[in-house]
Motif scaffolding. Structure first.
Motif, PDB file in Angstrom:
ATOM      1  N   LEU A  58      -4.027 -17.314 -10.230  1.00 16.63           N
ATOM      2  CA  LEU A  58      -4.189 -19.060 -10.058  1.00 16.63           C
ATOM      3  C   LEU A  58      -4.184 -18.742  -8.868  1.00 16.63           C
ATOM      4  O   LEU A  58      -3.375 -18.883  -8.248  1.00 16.63           O
ATOM      5  CB  LEU A  58      -3.576 -19.206 -10.965  1.00 16.63           C
ATOM      6  CG  LEU A  58      -3.396 -20.373 -11.399  1.00 16.63           C
ATOM      7  CD1 LEU A  58      -4.969 -20.482 -11.899  1.00 16.63           C
ATOM      8  CD2 LEU A  58      -2.404 -21.535 -11.723  1.00 16.63           C
ATOM      9  N   VAL A  78      -1.627 -24.004 -16.511  1.00 13.91           N
ATOM     10  CA  VAL A  78      -1.923 -24.760 -15.517  1.00 13.91           C
ATOM     11  C   VAL A  78      -1.632 -26.592 -15.669  1.00 13.91           C
ATOM     12  O   VAL A  78      -2.445 -26.983 -15.499  1.00 13.91           O
ATOM     13  CB  VAL A  78      -3.076 -25.273 -15.898  1.00 13.91           C
ATOM     14  CG1 VAL A  78      -4.779 -23.438 -15.183  1.00 13.91           C
ATOM     15  CG2 VAL A  78      -3.875 -25.387 -17.466  1.00 13.91           C
ATOM     16  N   LEU A 112       2.661 -22.388  -9.908  1.00 20.19           N
ATOM     17  CA  LEU A 112       2.070 -22.137 -10.057  1.00 20.19           C
ATOM     18  C   LEU A 112       0.550 -20.942 -10.119  1.00 20.19           C
ATOM     19  O   LEU A 112       0.738 -19.477 -10.433  1.00 20.19           O
ATOM     20  CB  LEU A 112       0.531 -23.408 -10.406  1.00 20.19           C
ATOM     21  CG  LEU A 112       0.366 -24.780 -10.872  1.00 20.19           C
ATOM     22  CD1 LEU A 112      -0.448 -25.595 -10.869  1.00 20.19           C
ATOM     23  CD2 LEU A 112       0.163 -23.656 -12.819  1.00 20.19           C
ATOM     24  N   PHE A 161      -2.636 -18.510 -18.648  1.00 22.99           N
ATOM     25  CA  PHE A 161      -1.867 -18.747 -17.500  1.00 22.99           C
ATOM     26  C   PHE A 161      -1.261 -20.054 -18.234  1.00 22.99           C
ATOM     27  O   PHE A 161      -2.014 -21.193 -18.779  1.00 22.99           O
ATOM     28  CB  PHE A 161      -3.176 -19.637 -15.796  1.00 22.99           C
ATOM     29  CG  PHE A 161      -3.450 -18.525 -15.064  1.00 22.99           C
ATOM     30  CD1 PHE A 161      -2.805 -18.013 -14.800  1.00 22.99           C
ATOM     31  CD2 PHE A 161      -4.968 -17.964 -15.398  1.00 22.99           C
ATOM     32  CE1 PHE A 161      -2.408 -16.530 -14.201  1.00 22.99           C
ATOM     33  CE2 PHE A 161      -5.376 -16.685 -14.624  1.00 22.99           C
ATOM     34  CZ  PHE A 161      -4.454 -15.814 -13.889  1.00 22.99           C
ATOM     35  N   LEU A 185      -7.864 -26.300  -9.811  1.00 20.99           N
ATOM     36  CA  LEU A 185      -7.407 -24.672  -9.871  1.00 20.99           C
ATOM     37  C   LEU A 185      -8.795 -24.662  -9.748  1.00 20.99           C
ATOM     38  O   LEU A 185     -10.101 -24.013 -10.400  1.00 20.99           O
ATOM     39  CB  LEU A 185      -7.072 -24.282 -11.136  1.00 20.99           C
ATOM     40  CG  LEU A 185      -5.559 -25.792 -11.475  1.00 20.99           C
ATOM     41  CD1 LEU A 185      -4.806 -25.689 -12.877  1.00 20.99           C
ATOM     42  CD2 LEU A 185      -4.264 -24.655 -10.395  1.00 20.99           C
ATOM     43  N   LEU A 219      -8.926 -21.291 -17.807  1.00 19.20           N
ATOM     44  CA  LEU A 219      -7.681 -20.615 -17.352  1.00 19.20           C
ATOM     45  C   LEU A 219      -6.806 -20.590 -18.326  1.00 19.20           C
ATOM     46  O   LEU A 219      -5.933 -19.236 -18.453  1.00 19.20           O
ATOM     47  CB  LEU A 219      -7.317 -21.404 -16.112  1.00 19.20           C
ATOM     48  CG  LEU A 219      -8.129 -21.019 -14.806  1.00 19.20           C
ATOM     49  CD1 LEU A 219      -7.648 -22.275 -13.971  1.00 19.20           C
ATOM     50  CD2 LEU A 219      -8.404 -20.311 -14.140  1.00 19.20           C
ATOM     51  N   ARG A 220      -6.289 -21.457 -19.756  1.00 21.58           N
ATOM     52  CA  ARG A 220      -5.417 -21.104 -20.373  1.00 21.58           C
ATOM     53  C   ARG A 220      -5.691 -19.739 -20.908  1.00 21.58           C
ATOM     54  O   ARG A 220      -5.024 -19.435 -21.559  1.00 21.58           O
ATOM     55  CB  ARG A 220      -5.259 -21.957 -21.225  1.00 21.58           C
ATOM     56  CG  ARG A 220      -4.548 -23.329 -20.555  1.00 21.58           C
ATOM     57  CD  ARG A 220      -4.273 -24.663 -21.090  1.00 21.58           C
ATOM     58  NE  ARG A 220      -3.577 -25.711 -21.122  1.00 21.58           N
ATOM     59  CZ  ARG A 220      -4.943 -26.842 -21.162  1.00 21.58           C
ATOM     60  NH1 ARG A 220      -6.461 -26.822 -20.926  1.00 21.58           N
ATOM     61  NH2 ARG A 220      -4.598 -27.857 -20.284  1.00 21.58           N
ATOM     62  N   ALA A 275      -9.504 -25.843 -16.674  1.00 17.33           N
ATOM     63  CA  ALA A 275      -8.034 -25.486 -16.776  1.00 17.33           C
ATOM     64  C   ALA A 275      -7.918 -24.874 -18.634  1.00 17.33           C
ATOM     65  O   ALA A 275      -7.217 -24.112 -19.213  1.00 17.33           O
ATOM     66  CB  ALA A 275      -7.589 -26.770 -17.354  1.00 17.33           C
TER      67      ALA A 275
END
Length: 283
Positions: A212, A102, A115, A100, A223, A95-96, A92
């Motif tokens: 995503l 999340v 998402l 994104f 994820l 991904l941030r 996560a």
């Protein structure tokens, strides 16, 4: 309201300005030494639109045929660009960094839908040509052939012979026909990537996009992200080299079915945009 003459002049001026901007961008991209320069063949550069000869646009484009490397952040498979989707297992926090959102409970269908419908995010993509990623896949194909060969020698059953034939064909394709161009890294920032991949004749850094995805079954959802495309997919063949690839306009049986027929030096410039610097028939 503009008069017809003034409207025509405005239209012409817009065309001139647009062309100047485009040509200026091309000139800047090709200024100085290339950011990277890869030696590719038809294994990695293929015609995708076989109907170009009948189109009004007579230009010829070659498309990068890339695969995703098997790494610690990937599942155990790989894919050809545009053919299959395989996911990068990113946590996560990473991904941030791509931008994104999340947040939310992955067990909620509403959250999962929210998402996965987020717009694609820009990413830096590292392409590796004929390097360790390809050698790893080639070694796996050799091992598969060897295992099948031992099994066929110990067992005369038809299934063993079929598996050996399949493994032998797979190895031959990897050795002679399949793309050696692999995505080996994606990152949210460009800084530091070139230091990690300094060989400019093996590694090209390009812009791409990722999306995503929520994977797994109920109670085990997680994820991940997948490549939604790269910005440099199509490369225009210069008029100088048109005669070389023009005879190959008819479709082959399928991608990877036959030995490569041409090779090219593809340079990536200051804006990381590619162009064909050289193109010749394979000897």
């Amino acid at each position: 309201m503009l008069s017809p003459v003034r409207a025509l002049l405005v239209g012409v001026a817009l065309i001139v300005v647009t062309n100047a901007v485009v040509l200026g961008g091309v000139a800047y991209n090709r200024r100085g030494e290339p950011e990277s320069s890869l030696r590719l063949t038809e294994r990695e550069l293929q015609m995708r639109n076989w109907g170009w000869a009948e189109n009004e646009n007579s230009s010829i484009d070659l498309y990068l045929r890339w695969r995703v490397s098997e790494t610690d952040t990937l599942d155990k498979d790989y894919y050809y660009g545009g053919a299959y989707r395989r996911n990068f297992e990113l946590d996560a926090q990473k991904l941030r960094r791509f931008g994104f959102d999340v947040s939310g409970d992955l067990e909620s269908e509403e959250v999962r839908r929210r998402l996965q419908f987020q717009p694609a995010k820009m990413a830096w993509v590292v392409l590796e040509q004929d390097g360790p990623a390809y050698q790893k896949v080639l070694a796996r194909a050799i091992q598969g052939r060897d295992v099948a060969e031992v099994a066929a020698a110990a067992n005369a059953h038809a299934d063993s012979k079929d598996r050996l034939e399949y493994a032998s064909n797979n190895l031959e394709n990897e050795q002679r026909r399949e793309s050696r161009l692999f995505v080996v890294q994606i990152a949210a920032e460009e800084a530091g990537l070139r230091a990690l991949y300094p060989d400019r004749r093996m590694y090209a850094i390009v812009r791409g996009a990722i999306k995503l995805s929520v994977e797994g079954d109920a109670g085990r959802r997680h994820l991940s992200a997948y490549i939604d495309g790269i910005d440099v997919d199509a490369i225009r063949v210069p008029h100088t080299y048109r005669e070389i690839v023009e005879p190959f306009a008819q479709p082959r049986e399928h991608n990877g079915c036959c030995d490569p027929r041409y090779m090219a030096t593809v340079n990536f410039g200051q804006r990381l945009e590619p162009w064909i610097a050289e193109l010749a028939l394979m000897k």
